[in-house]
Motif scaffolding. Sequence first.
Motif, PDB file in Angstrom:
ATOM      1  N   ASP A   1     -12.546 -47.741  -3.175  1.00  9.58           N
ATOM      2  CA  ASP A   1     -13.640 -47.047  -4.167  1.00  9.58           C
ATOM      3  C   ASP A   1     -13.132 -45.613  -4.454  1.00  9.58           C
TER       4      ASP A   1
ATOM      5  N   GLU B   1      -9.790 -46.155  -9.958  1.00 11.65           N
ATOM      6  CA  GLU B   1     -10.784 -45.642 -11.008  1.00 11.65           C
ATOM      7  C   GLU B   1     -10.988 -47.090 -11.950  1.00 11.65           C
TER       8      GLU B   1
ATOM      9  N   CYS C   1     -14.248 -52.518  -6.506  1.00 11.52           N
ATOM     10  CA  CYS C   1     -13.975 -50.917  -6.705  1.00 11.52           C
ATOM     11  C   CYS C   1     -13.940 -50.126  -8.134  1.00 11.52           C
ATOM     12  N   ASN C   2     -15.277 -49.756  -8.144  1.00  9.72           N
ATOM     13  CA  ASN C   2     -15.416 -49.066  -9.658  1.00  9.72           C
ATOM     14  C   ASN C   2     -15.173 -50.063 -10.824  1.00  9.72           C
TER      15      ASN C   2
END
Length: 171
Positions: free
Chosen positions: A34, A38, A111-112
């Motif tokens: 994370d 992005e 992750c995002n």
Amino acid sequence: MKRILVYGVTGAGKSTLAARIGERLDIPYHSIDDLMWEPGWVEVPDEIQRDRIREVCAADTWVIDAAYQKWAEIVLPRVDLIVGLDMPRHVSYGRLVRRSLTRLVRRTEICNGNRESFRNLFLDRDSLLYFHFRSWGRKRARMRRWQADPDFPETILMRSPREARDWLASL
């Protein structure tokens, strides 16, 4: 044990174990993925990664699930315990394949907001499946060096999923 690094090869179970350690010990868990990715699988520039890791490691308590070599020197002086997942290749690779295929089929966000894709699993040179083979021996040797070095923070190695479960239960 206030600052814990869970280390191992891709697919070994670092994130799952680190999150469970955080829950069990009531210590904040920080997912490195994370902090490093992005949306759109855009990798965070190295200096920003380093700033984010410095901020996490400045706290009194934390659990993290990786130590990239480009900023490991920030983490290692602060860590109290390293939990190395020194699993056989067939265990970590099997876990990686199952996890990745499940995420791909279910379109699971990671992750995002990123998602696994067929392309990034099987076709890219930077695929996690390929990366596992390129990094397995190097990461395994690193964990073993850390454990053997008396000047290094305490390092324990888990060589099977059962060993990791039993250790977690003992906390």
